[in-house]
Structures are given as C-alpha cells and as structure tokens.
Scaffold this motif. Structure first.
Motif, PDB file in Angstrom:
ATOM      1  N   LEU A  44       0.825  -1.205   0.000  1.00  0.00           N
ATOM      2  CA  LEU A  44       0.000   0.000   0.000  1.00  0.00           C
ATOM      3  C   LEU A  44       0.861   1.258   0.000  1.00  0.00           C
ATOM      4  O   LEU A  44       0.535   2.238  -0.658  1.00  0.00           O
ATOM      5  CB  LEU A  44      -0.941  -0.015   1.212  1.00  0.00           C
ATOM      6  N   ALA A  45       1.974   1.232   0.714  1.00  0.00           N
ATOM      7  CA  ALA A  45       2.882   2.379   0.736  1.00  0.00           C
ATOM      8  C   ALA A  45       3.486   2.587  -0.655  1.00  0.00           C
ATOM      9  O   ALA A  45       3.611   3.726  -1.116  1.00  0.00           O
ATOM     10  CB  ALA A  45       3.976   2.169   1.771  1.00  0.00           C
ATOM     11  N   ASP A  46       3.871   1.493  -1.311  1.00  0.00           N
ATOM     12  CA  ASP A  46       4.415   1.594  -2.669  1.00  0.00           C
ATOM     13  C   ASP A  46       3.381   2.190  -3.618  1.00  0.00           C
ATOM     14  O   ASP A  46       3.706   3.012  -4.474  1.00  0.00           O
ATOM     15  CB  ASP A  46       4.852   0.222  -3.196  1.00  0.00           C
ATOM     16  N   LYS A  47       2.131   1.770  -3.456  1.00  0.00           N
ATOM     17  CA  LYS A  47       1.065   2.257  -4.338  1.00  0.00           C
ATOM     18  C   LYS A  47       0.848   3.759  -4.138  1.00  0.00           C
ATOM     19  O   LYS A  47       0.672   4.503  -5.108  1.00  0.00           O
ATOM     20  CB  LYS A  47      -0.228   1.494  -4.061  1.00  0.00           C
ATOM     21  N   THR A  48       0.856   4.213  -2.895  1.00  0.00           N
ATOM     22  CA  THR A  48       0.600   5.631  -2.627  1.00  0.00           C
ATOM     23  C   THR A  48       1.795   6.495  -2.987  1.00  0.00           C
ATOM     24  O   THR A  48       1.638   7.682  -3.253  1.00  0.00           O
ATOM     25  CB  THR A  48       0.202   5.874  -1.162  1.00  0.00           C
ATOM     26  N   SER A  49       3.001   5.900  -3.009  1.00  0.00           N
ATOM     27  CA  SER A  49       4.177   6.685  -3.368  1.00  0.00           C
ATOM     28  C   SER A  49       4.460   6.640  -4.874  1.00  0.00           C
ATOM     29  O   SER A  49       5.392   7.268  -5.344  1.00  0.00           O
ATOM     30  CB  SER A  49       5.407   6.201  -2.596  1.00  0.00           C
ATOM     31  N   GLY A  50       3.656   5.883  -5.602  1.00  0.00           N
ATOM     32  CA  GLY A  50       3.804   5.823  -7.058  1.00  0.00           C
ATOM     33  C   GLY A  50       4.806   4.818  -7.562  1.00  0.00           C
ATOM     34  O   GLY A  50       5.187   4.827  -8.720  1.00  0.00           O
ATOM     35  N   LYS A  51       5.270   3.902  -6.726  1.00  0.00           N
ATOM     36  CA  LYS A  51       6.243   2.889  -7.163  1.00  0.00           C
ATOM     37  C   LYS A  51       5.565   1.812  -7.964  1.00  0.00           C
ATOM     38  O   LYS A  51       4.475   1.458  -7.803  1.00  0.00           O
ATOM     39  CB  LYS A  51       6.967   2.269  -5.973  1.00  0.00           C
TER      40      LYS A  51
END
Length: 51
Positions: A44-51
């Motif tokens: 989820l963190a990757d998704k919100t940071s655009g990774k």
C-alpha cells in the motif's frame, strides 16, 4: 492448484510463510499474520508513493 498454474511453496507446519505475487498476498496459517500485514502495508505504501 498446480493444475491451474499456481505454485505451492510450503514450509513446516505452523511456521510463518507469506508469498506475494504482484498484488496478491497470501499466508499459510495464523503464524503468518504479522508478516502478511507488513507485506500489505509495504504494498500500500508503494502504491501511494507511485512505485
């Protein structure tokens, strides 16, 4: 599951075992709960940071 293309990667009974394939995250048993939650947070963190 193997007939459908799935790959089963077992560990000994009641050991934590978490597998991730793109957006699918699965755990083998209740002992996997902590690591599974960590992996979900990472995704989820990757998704919100655009990774």
């Amino acid at each position: 599951m193997p007939r459908s293309g799935g790959i089963f990667k077992p560990l000994a009974n009641w050991q934590s075992n978490v597998q991730t394939d793109q957006r699918l995250v699965t755990g083998q048993n209740p002992a996997s709960t902590g690591k599974l939650a960590e992996e979900m947070i990472r995704l989820l963190a990757d998704k919100t940071s655009g990774k």
